[in-house]
Write a protein that holds these residues in place. Structure first.
Motif, mmCIF file in Angstrom:
data_model
loop_
_atom_site.group_PDB
_atom_site.id
_atom_site.type_symbol
_atom_site.label_atom_id
_atom_site.label_comp_id
_atom_site.label_asym_id
_atom_site.label_seq_id
_atom_site.Cartn_x
_atom_site.Cartn_y
_atom_site.Cartn_z
ATOM 1 N N ASP A 132 48.342 90.214 29.462
ATOM 2 C CA ASP A 132 48.603 88.777 29.568
ATOM 3 C C ASP A 132 47.690 87.994 28.624
ATOM 4 O OD1 ASP A 132 49.932 86.508 30.890
ATOM 5 O OD2 ASP A 132 47.934 86.082 31.671
ATOM 6 N N GLY A 133 46.491 88.523 28.380
ATOM 7 C CA GLY A 133 45.612 87.944 27.369
ATOM 8 C C GLY A 133 44.735 86.798 27.812
ATOM 9 N N GLN A 134 44.745 86.434 29.099
ATOM 10 C CA GLN A 134 43.953 85.296 29.549
ATOM 11 C C GLN A 134 42.547 85.682 29.987
ATOM 12 O OE1 GLN A 134 45.881 82.392 32.131
ATOM 13 N NE2 GLN A 134 47.848 83.354 31.764
ATOM 14 N N LEU A 135 42.345 86.967 30.331
ATOM 15 C CA LEU A 135 41.063 87.393 30.885
ATOM 16 C C LEU A 135 40.373 88.378 29.948
ATOM 17 C CD1 LEU A 135 42.034 88.099 34.621
ATOM 18 C CD2 LEU A 135 41.449 85.918 33.534
ATOM 19 N N SER A 136 39.056 88.433 30.051
ATOM 20 C CA SER A 136 38.297 89.458 29.344
ATOM 21 C C SER A 136 38.485 90.795 30.058
ATOM 22 C CB SER A 136 36.810 89.095 29.333
ATOM 23 O OG SER A 136 36.275 89.199 30.655
ATOM 24 N N ARG A 137 38.034 91.864 29.416
ATOM 25 C CA ARG A 137 38.167 93.183 30.029
ATOM 26 C C ARG A 137 37.422 93.244 31.358
ATOM 27 N NH1 ARG A 137 35.613 98.664 27.526
ATOM 28 N NH2 ARG A 137 33.737 97.617 28.299
ATOM 29 N N ASP A 138 36.201 92.710 31.397
ATOM 30 C CA ASP A 138 35.418 92.750 32.638
ATOM 31 C C ASP A 138 36.066 91.916 33.735
ATOM 32 O OD1 ASP A 138 33.579 94.413 31.472
ATOM 33 O OD2 ASP A 138 32.135 92.827 31.006
ATOM 34 N N GLU A 139 36.610 90.749 33.376
ATOM 35 C CA GLU A 139 37.274 89.905 34.372
ATOM 36 C C GLU A 139 38.521 90.582 34.917
ATOM 37 O OE1 GLU A 139 35.995 85.499 32.633
ATOM 38 O OE2 GLU A 139 37.883 86.434 32.030
ATOM 39 N N ALA A 140 39.280 91.235 34.025
ATOM 40 C CA ALA A 140 40.490 91.943 34.454
ATOM 41 C C ALA A 140 40.143 93.078 35.401
ATOM 42 C CB ALA A 140 41.256 92.471 33.249
#
Length: 210
Positions: A132-140
């Motif tokens: 989706d591209g809205q979150l960073s890897r850590d947030e995801a």
């Protein structure tokens, strides 16, 4: 009426389903009891539903009905026992749960040779959020981890909130109304039951026994 709710009348008109089908799906647990919200209005009593979730679920039921019985669909929407499915990362790629680059990122953070139900759901959500591209890897990953470990909360929803540049997850029951202060930004709202249903439907369509 709140923007995030839809009336029973509007739901029936928009989806083309009948009153009888609506309550038959409720009895069969295709639609959670918690989604039937009864409120007093100036015309009497009315039934409301969480707009986006019920429209998404009805569309999914209508799609699945083309090839499945209601009993089979009901099983899709029931959580599978943890550990019942066990796949290799390569099989997860082949089944379309996540593309190879995201699987590799997940394995770098969660090294494993076998993915059980919990890991597959975590990977599935992690993949969707990254794509989706809205979150960073850590947030995801934090969001996916919160989704698969909701504690004792039934029908959990994960809220990703940002405050003072820091992101954190809040887990709450499906129909609980949350309020955040004006210094917080709600970045994401994720229904765990919807993601489980989508994953189990994908596995079923690919011939994986649940």
């Amino acid at each position: 009426m709140e923007d995030n709710l839809i009336t029973k009348k509007e739901l029936l008109e928009r989806t083309g389903i009948s009153y009888g089908a609506l309550y038959r799906w409720k009895r069969m647990k295709l639609l959670p009891d918690e989604w039937f919200i009864h409120r007093s209005t100036f015309t009497g009593h009315e039934t409301f539903f969480p707009r986006e979730r019920v429209l998404e679920r009805v569309a999914e039921i209508q799609r699945l009905k083309e090839n499945m019985s209601l009993e089979e669909i009901a099983r899709h929407f029931s959580p599978a026992p943890t550990g019942q499915v066990l796949l290799t990362p390569a099989e997860a790629v082949e089944l379309g749960i996540a593309p190879p680059p995201i699987v590799n990122q997940y394995l770098a953070l969660r090294p494993t040779e076998r993915l059980d139900d919990k890991s597959l759901l975590e990977l599935y959500i992690f993949s969707e959020l990254l794509q989706d591209g809205q979150l960073s890897r850590d947030e995801a990953l934090d969001t996916a981890e919160a989704a698969v470990s909701p504690g004792d909360i039934a029908e959990p929803v994960i809220y990703l909130v940002r405050k003072y540049g820091v992101a954190f997850c809040v887990t709450a029951p499906e129909m609980q109304k949350l309020r955040f202060d004006d210094k917080s930004t709600l970045t994401l709202e994720l229904s765990v039951s919807s993601k489980k249903s989508a994953l189990y439907a994908l596995l079923k369509e690919k011939g994986v026994s649940l």
